[in-house]
Design a protein around this motif. Structure first.
Motif, PDB file in Angstrom:
ATOM      1  N   GLU A  29      11.931  15.021   1.775  1.00  0.00           N
ATOM      2  CA  GLU A  29      10.925  15.592   2.676  1.00  0.00           C
ATOM      3  C   GLU A  29       9.805  16.252   1.879  1.00  0.00           C
ATOM      4  O   GLU A  29       8.617  16.101   2.210  1.00  0.00           O
ATOM      5  N   GLU A  30      10.161  16.963   0.822  1.00  0.00           N
ATOM      6  CA  GLU A  30       9.142  17.621  -0.011  1.00  0.00           C
ATOM      7  C   GLU A  30       8.280  16.588  -0.734  1.00  0.00           C
ATOM      8  O   GLU A  30       7.059  16.753  -0.859  1.00  0.00           O
ATOM      9  N   LEU A  31       8.903  15.499  -1.190  1.00  0.00           N
ATOM     10  CA  LEU A  31       8.133  14.435  -1.837  1.00  0.00           C
ATOM     11  C   LEU A  31       7.139  13.796  -0.874  1.00  0.00           C
ATOM     12  O   LEU A  31       6.008  13.477  -1.261  1.00  0.00           O
ATOM     13  N   TYR A  32       7.533  13.623   0.366  1.00  0.00           N
ATOM     14  CA  TYR A  32       6.594  13.102   1.365  1.00  0.00           C
ATOM     15  C   TYR A  32       5.380  14.026   1.485  1.00  0.00           C
ATOM     16  O   TYR A  32       4.237  13.563   1.559  1.00  0.00           O
ATOM     17  N   ARG A  33       5.633  15.313   1.501  1.00  0.00           N
ATOM     18  CA  ARG A  33       4.516  16.268   1.630  1.00  0.00           C
ATOM     19  C   ARG A  33       3.614  16.231   0.397  1.00  0.00           C
ATOM     20  O   ARG A  33       2.395  16.331   0.508  1.00  0.00           O
ATOM     21  N   ILE A  34       4.212  16.089  -0.777  1.00  0.00           N
ATOM     22  CA  ILE A  34       3.424  15.982  -2.007  1.00  0.00           C
ATOM     23  C   ILE A  34       2.549  14.724  -1.964  1.00  0.00           C
ATOM     24  O   ILE A  34       1.359  14.752  -2.319  1.00  0.00           O
ATOM     25  N   CYS A  35       3.127  13.639  -1.507  1.00  0.00           N
ATOM     26  CA  CYS A  35       2.400  12.360  -1.490  1.00  0.00           C
ATOM     27  C   CYS A  35       1.290  12.334  -0.451  1.00  0.00           C
ATOM     28  O   CYS A  35       0.336  11.565  -0.586  1.00  0.00           O
ATOM     29  N   TYR A  36       1.389  13.174   0.561  1.00  0.00           N
ATOM     30  CA  TYR A  36       0.371  13.162   1.612  1.00  0.00           C
ATOM     31  C   TYR A  36      -1.016  13.443   1.038  1.00  0.00           C
ATOM     32  O   TYR A  36      -1.994  12.784   1.375  1.00  0.00           O
ATOM     33  N   ASP A  37      -1.087  14.438   0.159  1.00  0.00           N
ATOM     34  CA  ASP A  37      -2.371  14.829  -0.432  1.00  0.00           C
ATOM     35  C   ASP A  37      -2.442  14.479  -1.916  1.00  0.00           C
ATOM     36  O   ASP A  37      -3.257  15.030  -2.648  1.00  0.00           O
TER      37      ASP A  37
ATOM     38  N   ILE B  26      -6.404   3.260  -4.921  1.00  0.00           N
ATOM     39  CA  ILE B  26      -5.273   3.426  -4.011  1.00  0.00           C
ATOM     40  C   ILE B  26      -5.443   4.754  -3.272  1.00  0.00           C
ATOM     41  O   ILE B  26      -5.622   5.800  -3.900  1.00  0.00           O
ATOM     42  N   PRO B  27      -5.406   4.770  -1.947  1.00  0.00           N
ATOM     43  CA  PRO B  27      -5.569   6.022  -1.208  1.00  0.00           C
ATOM     44  C   PRO B  27      -4.269   6.806  -1.119  1.00  0.00           C
ATOM     45  O   PRO B  27      -3.187   6.232  -1.271  1.00  0.00           O
ATOM     46  N   ASN B  28      -4.366   8.103  -0.904  1.00  0.00           N
ATOM     47  CA  ASN B  28      -3.155   8.835  -0.535  1.00  0.00           C
ATOM     48  C   ASN B  28      -2.982   8.719   0.981  1.00  0.00           C
ATOM     49  O   ASN B  28      -3.773   8.061   1.668  1.00  0.00           O
ATOM     50  N   LEU B  29      -1.945   9.335   1.510  1.00  0.00           N
ATOM     51  CA  LEU B  29      -1.633   9.161   2.929  1.00  0.00           C
ATOM     52  C   LEU B  29      -2.693   9.759   3.835  1.00  0.00           C
ATOM     53  O   LEU B  29      -3.003   9.213   4.895  1.00  0.00           O
ATOM     54  N   ARG B  30      -3.266  10.889   3.397  1.00  0.00           N
ATOM     55  CA  ARG B  30      -4.343  11.500   4.190  1.00  0.00           C
ATOM     56  C   ARG B  30      -5.558  10.575   4.236  1.00  0.00           C
ATOM     57  O   ARG B  30      -6.136  10.316   5.302  1.00  0.00           O
ATOM     58  N   ASP B  31      -5.933  10.070   3.068  1.00  0.00           N
ATOM     59  CA  ASP B  31      -7.107   9.201   3.001  1.00  0.00           C
ATOM     60  C   ASP B  31      -6.899   7.887   3.744  1.00  0.00           C
ATOM     61  O   ASP B  31      -7.868   7.245   4.171  1.00  0.00           O
ATOM     62  N   TRP B  32      -5.647   7.458   3.864  1.00  0.00           N
ATOM     63  CA  TRP B  32      -5.358   6.253   4.635  1.00  0.00           C
ATOM     64  C   TRP B  32      -5.724   6.448   6.103  1.00  0.00           C
ATOM     65  O   TRP B  32      -6.038   5.501   6.822  1.00  0.00           O
ATOM     66  N   GLY B  33      -5.683   7.723   6.547  1.00  0.00           N
ATOM     67  CA  GLY B  33      -6.039   8.028   7.927  1.00  0.00           C
ATOM     68  C   GLY B  33      -4.899   8.586   8.756  1.00  0.00           C
ATOM     69  O   GLY B  33      -5.032   8.755   9.977  1.00  0.00           O
ATOM     70  N   ILE B  34      -3.779   8.910   8.095  1.00  0.00           N
ATOM     71  CA  ILE B  34      -2.644   9.484   8.822  1.00  0.00           C
ATOM     72  C   ILE B  34      -2.905  10.967   9.070  1.00  0.00           C
ATOM     73  O   ILE B  34      -3.185  11.722   8.129  1.00  0.00           O
ATOM     74  N   LYS B  35      -2.801  11.389  10.305  1.00  0.00           N
ATOM     75  CA  LYS B  35      -3.029  12.792  10.645  1.00  0.00           C
ATOM     76  C   LYS B  35      -1.838  13.634  10.199  1.00  0.00           C
ATOM     77  O   LYS B  35      -0.691  13.239  10.392  1.00  0.00           O
ATOM     78  N   GLN B  36      -2.153  14.794   9.629  1.00  0.00           N
ATOM     79  CA  GLN B  36      -1.095  15.612   9.043  1.00  0.00           C
ATOM     80  C   GLN B  36      -0.068  16.057  10.076  1.00  0.00           C
ATOM     81  O   GLN B  36       1.135  16.069   9.798  1.00  0.00           O
TER      82      GLN B  36
ATOM     83  N   GLU C 298       0.831  -1.204   0.000  1.00  0.00           N
ATOM     84  CA  GLU C 298       0.000   0.000   0.000  1.00  0.00           C
ATOM     85  C   GLU C 298       0.868   1.257   0.000  1.00  0.00           C
ATOM     86  O   GLU C 298       0.609   2.212  -0.749  1.00  0.00           O
ATOM     87  N   SER C 299       1.891   1.286   0.851  1.00  0.00           N
ATOM     88  CA  SER C 299       2.727   2.487   0.929  1.00  0.00           C
ATOM     89  C   SER C 299       3.522   2.690  -0.359  1.00  0.00           C
ATOM     90  O   SER C 299       3.727   3.833  -0.797  1.00  0.00           O
ATOM     91  N   ASN C 300       3.967   1.603  -0.990  1.00  0.00           N
ATOM     92  CA  ASN C 300       4.634   1.731  -2.292  1.00  0.00           C
ATOM     93  C   ASN C 300       3.704   2.370  -3.314  1.00  0.00           C
ATOM     94  O   ASN C 300       4.089   3.263  -4.078  1.00  0.00           O
ATOM     95  N   ALA C 301       2.465   1.884  -3.346  1.00  0.00           N
ATOM     96  CA  ALA C 301       1.492   2.398  -4.317  1.00  0.00           C
ATOM     97  C   ALA C 301       1.211   3.880  -4.095  1.00  0.00           C
ATOM     98  O   ALA C 301       1.060   4.653  -5.047  1.00  0.00           O
ATOM     99  N   MET C 302       1.141   4.303  -2.849  1.00  0.00           N
ATOM    100  CA  MET C 302       0.874   5.709  -2.523  1.00  0.00           C
ATOM    101  C   MET C 302       1.955   6.640  -3.062  1.00  0.00           C
ATOM    102  O   MET C 302       1.690   7.781  -3.432  1.00  0.00           O
TER     103      MET C 302
END
Length: 397
Positions: free
Chosen positions: A380-388, A337-347, A280-284
């Motif tokens: 770090e910036e890529l993580y932020r992009i992937c969150y939403d 496939i959900p993004n990280l926010r939709d998975w339920g991870i709090k920002q 799942e995390s790979n797909a995100m």
């Protein structure tokens, strides 16, 4: 080629429908008492009992460890290793997803080489002794772990996913039976399928790619993109399931020898911190990382783009490479496939650990194989992009 290459794979690979029934024979050739490493889901599906029946027919004694739950941890490794030693087992069978297989790999090596599994990271400790024979039987079409010499184990004391790669971790036998993947839920089918696709794509784009891995990676991509929507919509389509299982196996062989890249480097810390399953995390992360990397691998991405449709043969390299990324984004969208926010991870929680995750990603070494090697700030910036991240619409520049 200006230098030699090395390609490693299991001693024996048995694949296709009803391959599972060969487990008794293959085990009896390698030992007298087997430890089956599996999980409660495999027990409930009856797969563990079926495995036991096959082993009994070959007069193999059996012990079972079914405590693996979601991602593999050093705790599971220690528990199962203690059981292996206590019961004087001499061969290991892993039955399940990548977590069961990765756990069994660690047991097979520690049983003959000793120490703590984390000691083997970065070859700080090298497994020089032959491992206990390990027969790996996947029940999903995704991780490819049955044909790789790598294992990923979470250190529960610090939430670090330890990526360990040495020849000793390669299973002796891989048994790949598409009938075992028929029970996979749609969500698992989607996540593991995209995971397998990311393995194949990263192996092809890796700085360590070689001719044999290229052939396997491209073959895997073709099989996966031609069948993943079918198995998602129609889980009972055995032909498509078989194609996916073979594609996943090819992808595993490819990335085991060519290495994975930035997607996997960034994925492991997410799994460790937020307990997101590896596939799942790979797909995100997959599409956004491809967009970040594409300017450094246009020709290879263009080749991938041409596997999605014959119309891409007429495209220019730039167009075909963009087409490949867009098609992978569309796959993720269609497979929900959900993004990280939709998975339920709090920002707020995510932001607190971005720096550590980026550091852990770099520490793994995988980002250095990427066509475009990022620094910590870019990760770090890529993580932020992937969150939403949205799997449709405009692309990352």
């Amino acid at each position: 080629m200006d230098k030699y290459e090395v390609f490693r794979s299991p001693q024996v690979t048995i694949y296709g429908r009803e391959a599972f029934n060969q487990v008794g024979k293959e085990t009896s050739l390698r030992g007298k008492k087997a430890l089956i490493v599996s999980d409660k889901i495999m027990v409930s599906l009856g797969y563990v009992e079926t495995c036991i029946d096959y082993l009994r027919k070959e007069n193999v004694q059996i012990e079972t460890y079914t405590g693996v739950n979601s991602e593999p941890t050093d705790q599971y490794v220690e528990e199962a290793l203690s059981l292996f030693k206590e019961k004087n087992c001499d061969v290991i069978i892993s039955l399940g997803g990548g977590s069961c297989i990765d756990t069994a790999k660690a047991i097979a090596v520690l049983a003959t080489n000793g120490g703590y599994i984390g000691d083997y990271m970065g070859e700080a400790k090298y497994a020089g002794n032959s491992p206990v024979p390990h027969i790996a039987i996947p029940t999903t079409a995704g991780t490819g772990s049955e044909v790789t010499d790598a294992t990923i184990i979470t250190n529960v004391s610090n939430d670090e996913k330890m990526m360990i790669k040495q020849p000793a971790f390669m299973p002796a036998v891989a048994i790949v039976d598409p009938l075992l993947s028929m029970s996979s839920p749609k969500k698992v089918t989607a996540a593991t399928g995209i995971d397998a696709l990311s393995h194949a794509v990263e192996a092809y784009l890796s700085k360590k790619a070689q001719p044999m891995t290229d052939i396997l990676a491209l073959s895997a991509i073709k099989l996966i993109v031609s069948n993943i929507k079918t198995v998602y919509k129609n889980p009972d389509d055995l032909d498509a399931r078989e194609a996916m299982s073979i594609g996943s196996m090819y992808a595993g062989m490819a990335f085991s020898n060519a290495s994975v890249c930035l997607v996997h480097g960034m994925s492991r810390p997410i799994g460790a911190m937020f307990h997101v399953p590896h596939g799942e995390s790979n797909a995100m992360l997959f599409p956004a990382v491809l967009e970040f990397s594409k300017d450094k691998c246009k020709e290879r991405l263009a080749t991938i783009g041409k596997l999605f449709t014959t119309h891409a043969d007429k495209m220019e390299i730039h167009e075909a490479s963009n087409f490949a990324v867009e098609q992978i984004k569309n796959l993720c969208m269609h497979l929900n496939i959900p993004n990280l926010r939709d998975w339920g991870i709090k920002q707020d929680d995510f932001e607190k650990v971005i720096e550590k995750m980026a550091m852990d990603a770099i520490k793994s070494g995988s980002p250095n194989n990427n066509p475009r090697i990022p620094d910590q700030q870019e990760i770090e910036e890529l993580y932020r992009i992937c969150y939403d991240y949205q799997f449709s619409g405009s692309t990352v520049s």
